[in-house]
Design a protein around this motif. Sequence first.
Motif, PDB file in Angstrom:
ATOM      1  N   UNK A  38      -0.041   5.707 -10.684  1.00  0.00           N
ATOM      2  CA  UNK A  38      -1.060   5.267  -9.723  1.00  0.00           C
ATOM      3  C   UNK A  38      -1.330   6.390  -8.730  1.00  0.00           C
ATOM      4  N   UNK A  39      -2.595   6.644  -8.498  1.00  0.00           N
ATOM      5  CA  UNK A  39      -3.022   7.579  -7.458  1.00  0.00           C
ATOM      6  C   UNK A  39      -3.525   6.703  -6.312  1.00  0.00           C
ATOM      7  N   UNK A  40      -2.737   6.581  -5.267  1.00  0.00           N
ATOM      8  CA  UNK A  40      -3.007   5.629  -4.195  1.00  0.00           C
ATOM      9  C   UNK A  40      -3.506   6.353  -2.946  1.00  0.00           C
ATOM     10  N   UNK A  41      -4.565   5.804  -2.354  1.00  0.00           N
ATOM     11  CA  UNK A  41      -5.048   6.274  -1.055  1.00  0.00           C
ATOM     12  C   UNK A  41      -4.818   5.136  -0.063  1.00  0.00           C
ATOM     13  N   UNK A  42      -4.058   5.407   0.961  1.00  0.00           N
ATOM     14  CA  UNK A  42      -3.759   4.396   1.974  1.00  0.00           C
ATOM     15  C   UNK A  42      -4.569   4.718   3.223  1.00  0.00           C
ATOM     16  N   UNK A  43      -5.253   3.711   3.728  1.00  0.00           N
ATOM     17  CA  UNK A  43      -6.038   3.813   4.947  1.00  0.00           C
ATOM     18  C   UNK A  43      -5.536   2.684   5.829  1.00  0.00           C
ATOM     19  N   UNK A  45      -4.031   0.767   9.633  1.00  0.00           N
ATOM     20  CA  UNK A  45      -4.065   0.563  11.075  1.00  0.00           C
ATOM     21  C   UNK A  45      -2.738  -0.097  11.434  1.00  0.00           C
ATOM     22  N   UNK A  46      -2.012   0.482  12.401  1.00  0.00           N
ATOM     23  CA  UNK A  46      -0.729  -0.105  12.771  1.00  0.00           C
ATOM     24  C   UNK A  46      -0.900  -1.089  13.927  1.00  0.00           C
ATOM     25  N   UNK A  50      -3.497   2.203  16.017  1.00  0.00           N
ATOM     26  CA  UNK A  50      -3.621   3.599  15.619  1.00  0.00           C
ATOM     27  C   UNK A  50      -3.948   3.648  14.132  1.00  0.00           C
ATOM     28  N   UNK A  51      -4.868   4.509  13.752  1.00  0.00           N
ATOM     29  CA  UNK A  51      -5.224   4.635  12.341  1.00  0.00           C
ATOM     30  C   UNK A  51      -4.446   5.782  11.712  1.00  0.00           C
ATOM     31  N   UNK A  52      -4.273   5.684  10.409  1.00  0.00           N
ATOM     32  CA  UNK A  52      -3.579   6.717   9.653  1.00  0.00           C
ATOM     33  C   UNK A  52      -4.070   6.639   8.211  1.00  0.00           C
ATOM     34  N   UNK A  53      -3.980   7.734   7.502  1.00  0.00           N
ATOM     35  CA  UNK A  53      -4.375   7.768   6.096  1.00  0.00           C
ATOM     36  C   UNK A  53      -3.496   8.782   5.374  1.00  0.00           C
TER      37      UNK A  53
END
Length: 164
Positions: A38-43, A45-46, A50-53
């Motif tokens: 799997x090629x996973x992209x995580x986007x 919000x905690x 705060x956002x993170x990717x």
Amino acid sequence: MKTQELFTLLEGNKEKSLLFEYAPNLLVGANYHITEVKHIAIDAVDCGSQTDAWKETIIQLWESPEELGKRDYMSTFKALAILKKVGKMKPYVLDAEVKFEYSNANFHTAQLFVNDFEIQNDNLIIKLAIEKTDCKAKEICVVPEVVETVTSDAPCCSPDGNCC
């Protein structure tokens, strides 16, 4: 471990058998197969808004019930060939963290990160570990624990049974 680091490790040990230690002294059975990448992209919000990717490569390991009792592990060469074929179909993000997804009858399904590796004779042993959950916004959203100190001249326990 990053995806590129895994490929470099496999390239340097093509002649070895590839074993996975999913918990201390517990190995994935020799009857395992690489069943999915799997090629996973995580986007994300905690809890502190705060956002993170980030990206991850997740390699799924599965033990075939038809091959119980198999003694010979997959070669690193074969595993690398499978992963290279996947890369031709869906290119890897080489600086993505690599994880292995695995379960068996006694171990819950988990995505395990590479904690370490060991070369033992003709074996390359990839040591996996469970990653604990954590709060990324501790400073923003976690209420600090306050310890209240009470001082008194009276003894803590009295003869009538009134204990603190």
